[in-house]
Scaffold this motif. Structure first.
Motif: not given
Length: 419
Positions: A4-10, A32-38, A78-82
């Motif tokens: 699994s790919l696991c990410m946090i993004v904003k 994908v965990l979104d932490t408050g994207s606009s 697997l952890v990646l950033d955007a």
């Protein structure tokens, strides 16, 4: 085994497609965990088939990453950033290693694309989906501490690493840092952690390095030295324990300490160089390269050591340092350029030309390499090749450093080489 790919993004709608494209044919699941994207970040993730969840940001990267882990169902994570992509060449190794029964964590080599310092780092981003593995520390969140604890309870597991670059990271380029306000976010998170962990070597290393990078050099040195004292004290205690014939729980942590120790010495070298204290800087770089860590991680120390030696006039020792760096990574464009500068100073013009040409092949936008290639071509009488190199340098400088382009053009005009 599923992965699994696991990410946090904003607010990553621009960068996210390239990241997800790099893994979509490899992973079985994207979380994908979104932490408050606009912006449209959640929609972009969903277009790639990701399972998107939402989280209210709390200025703690570990808390966010641990929340994301709750939604993962694969056997491996697997952890990646955007701002990262997975290197296609590493996929066969990954597919093989996750079928193994002995590994709990696989460290990956990450290339810092365009970074001024530390071109490579080792990151703990591929690990089993185990209930006791979690992220700790508010910034530069790591699973290493929880894995070390787990290994004490379940010693049959092993930690390994893959050879070759696995992750390409663009987030440390100057434009990306400024655009995303990364320094401010990092400093806020680490200061909060430092207030309750004032002698933690890892946060001393990361926050100290950040202070040096942002010009707060005295504060940086104080933190880096504090961290160095803590790690050195811990290592000395461990060595005494081993001399008595005892093995204890510190053994696991001692191997991790070498990487922290390297970063502390490396950034102290940079700081002392800022303070015009070359002997202190030299001592720290020499201490850094002696440590038993993965050779690619030492590239920055060898390069900076070469720079110090070259500036001090010890050209043969500088040449040796750059050559060692290039043995570690033959694709290190900066190393070829610096070796070229040293060879030019030694009067070995033909060899210098070859080095500049290698640097340019690896980085076609290397204005300084074109400029110095022009200088050396002129010295050996290759006027046309010299003019071509200078013109390329001017074109690139006009995009990157207009003042240097103007200065170079004026100099060539005064020499009668340009009309």
């Amino acid at each position: 085994m599923s992965i699994s790919l696991c990410m946090i993004v904003k607010n990553e709608e621009a960068a996210l497609p390239k990241c997800l494209n790099s893994v979509k044919d490899f992973v079985d699941e994207m979380v994908v965990l979104d932490t408050g994207s606009s912006d449209r970040t959640p929609e972009v993730a969903q277009q790639f088939g990701a399972k998107v969840h939402h989280f209210q940001w709390c200025n703690n990267f570990s808390t966010a990453r641990n929340t994301a882990l709750k939604y993962v169902t694969g056997d491996w994570i697997l952890v990646l950033d955007a701002d990262e992509t997975l290197s296609p060449s590493i996929v066969p190794q990954m597919q093989s290693v996750i079928q193994s029964d002995e590994y709990i964590l696989i460290n990956l080599i990450r290339q810092e694309v365009g970074a001024a310092q530390s071109p490579y780092s080792l990151v703990s981003r591929l690990f089993r989906n185990h209930p006791e593995i979690r992220f700790e520390r508010p910034y530069h969140a790591l699973v290493d501490d929880s894995v070390a604890t787990l290994l004490k309870k379940e010693p049959h597991w092993q930690v390994g690493y893959l050879q070759g670059v696995a992750i390409l990271h663009t987030g440390y380029q100057k434009g990306a840092i400024a655009q995303n306000n990364k320094y401010a976010k990092a400093q806020a998170a680490m200061l909060e952690f430092l207030s309750t962990h004032p002698n933690d070597p890892y946060v001393c290393s990361k926050l100290g390095a950040l202070y040096v990078e942002t010009g707060n050099i005295s504060q940086g040195v104080e933190l880096l030295q504090r961290g160095l004292n803590q790690v050195s004290g811990s290592q000395n205690h461990l060595n005494k324990t081993r001399l008595r014939g005892l093995e204890n729980q510190q053994t696991i942590q001692s191997e991790e300490n070498y990487e922290i120790l390297y970063e502390l010495h490396y950034h102290l070298g940079i700081a002392h160089n800022h303070f015009k204290k070359p002997q202190q800087a030299l001592a720290h770089y020499q201490a850094a390269i002696k440590l038993p860590i993965y050779p690619m991680l030492k590239l920055g120390a060898y390069n900076n050591l070469g720079n110090l030696l070259k500036d001090a006039g010890d050209l043969n020792s500088a040449k040796k340092a750059y050559e060692t760096a290039l043995k570690i990574d033959p694709n290190f464009a900066t190393g070829h350029y610096n070796l070229g500068m040293t060879l030019k100073a030694l009067g070995l013009f033909t060899d210098a030309i070859a080095c500049y040409q290698k640097a340019i092949r690896l980085n076609p936008y290397y204005a300084e390499a074109y400029q110095n290639l022009g200088v050396v071509q002129l010295k050996v009488g290759n006027l046309q090749a010299s003019l071509t190199a200078f013109k390329n340098a001017i074109l690139l400088h006009e995009q990157q450093n207009p003042e240097e382009a103007k200065r170079l053009r004026q100099g060539l005009y005064e020499m009668g080489l340009l009309k």
